[in-house]
Design a protein around this motif. Sequence first.
Motif, short mmCIF file in Angstrom:
data_model
loop_
_atom_site.label_atom_id
_atom_site.label_comp_id
_atom_site.label_asym_id
_atom_site.label_seq_id
_atom_site.Cartn_x
_atom_site.Cartn_y
_atom_site.Cartn_z
N ASN A 69 -5.81 6.76 9.57
CA ASN A 69 -4.97 6.67 8.38
C ASN A 69 -3.62 6.02 8.67
OD1 ASN A 69 -6.91 7.85 6.72
ND2 ASN A 69 -6.15 9.92 7.09
N ILE A 103 -7.37 1.96 -3.13
CA ILE A 103 -6.00 1.94 -2.61
C ILE A 103 -5.00 2.16 -3.72
CG2 ILE A 103 -4.27 0.51 -1.45
CD1 ILE A 103 -6.58 -0.93 -0.03
N ASN A 162 -4.31 2.38 8.48
CA ASN A 162 -5.07 1.91 7.31
C ASN A 162 -6.34 1.17 7.73
OD1 ASN A 162 -3.19 2.97 5.48
ND2 ASN A 162 -1.99 1.07 5.47
N ILE A 176 0.83 -1.20 0.00
CA ILE A 176 0.00 0.00 0.00
C ILE A 176 0.86 1.25 0.00
CG2 ILE A 176 -1.68 1.34 1.32
CD1 ILE A 176 -2.73 -1.35 2.42
N VAL A 177 0.55 2.16 -0.91
CA VAL A 177 1.15 3.48 -0.88
C VAL A 177 0.27 4.40 -0.04
CG1 VAL A 177 1.86 5.49 -2.23
CG2 VAL A 177 2.23 3.17 -3.13
N SER A 178 -1.01 4.40 -0.36
CA SER A 178 -1.96 5.18 0.42
C SER A 178 -3.36 4.63 0.21
CB SER A 178 -1.93 6.66 0.04
OG SER A 178 -2.37 6.85 -1.28
N VAL A 179 -4.20 4.83 1.20
CA VAL A 179 -5.59 4.38 1.14
C VAL A 179 -6.47 5.61 0.98
CG1 VAL A 179 -7.42 3.10 2.27
CG2 VAL A 179 -5.04 2.41 2.60
N ASN A 180 -7.24 5.65 -0.07
CA ASN A 180 -8.12 6.79 -0.31
C ASN A 180 -9.49 6.53 0.34
OD1 ASN A 180 -5.95 7.91 -1.53
ND2 ASN A 180 -6.77 7.83 -3.59
N ARG A 194 -10.26 10.21 2.65
CA ARG A 194 -9.03 10.24 3.42
C ARG A 194 -8.98 11.46 4.34
NH1 ARG A 194 -4.32 7.66 3.63
NH2 ARG A 194 -2.48 8.83 4.35
N SER A 217 2.77 1.83 -9.40
CA SER A 217 1.73 2.52 -8.64
C SER A 217 0.43 2.57 -9.43
CB SER A 217 2.17 3.95 -8.32
OG SER A 217 3.23 3.95 -7.40
#
Length: 121
Positions: free
Chosen positions: A73, A99, A76, A28-32, A53, A105
């Motif tokens: 955040n 995600i 996650n 995971i880079v980031s969870v929207n 987010r 990416s």
Amino acid sequence: QVQLVESGGGLVQAGGSLRLSCVASGRIVSVNTMGWYRQAPGKQRELVAEIARGGDTNYADSVKGRFAISRDNAKNTVYLQMNGLKPEDTAVYYCKARILVTGPSTMRLYWGQGTQVTVSS
């Protein structure tokens, strides 16, 4: 790979409360946006609540004032606090998350396996 794992479902009497949790793990880079959906027998899956987010929320009319969605955040993780439960809230509850994953990416949509919530009258 990315996984969403839900927990916290169960059997509760009408008027009771439950708290659902959903943790996203993996590359995971980031969870929207994260959200909760539910599906009762013989019915279509429907949105319960979702949270961006940044914290903006959206609720189904049927749960406004009774349910509260929140997220951490750093972990996650998304939560659904359900109060004043009614028999019509009985369903399988699914976590959904959009995600950004690594290698390369890419923004993808993931679903959890579901957790049963049963409300007795």
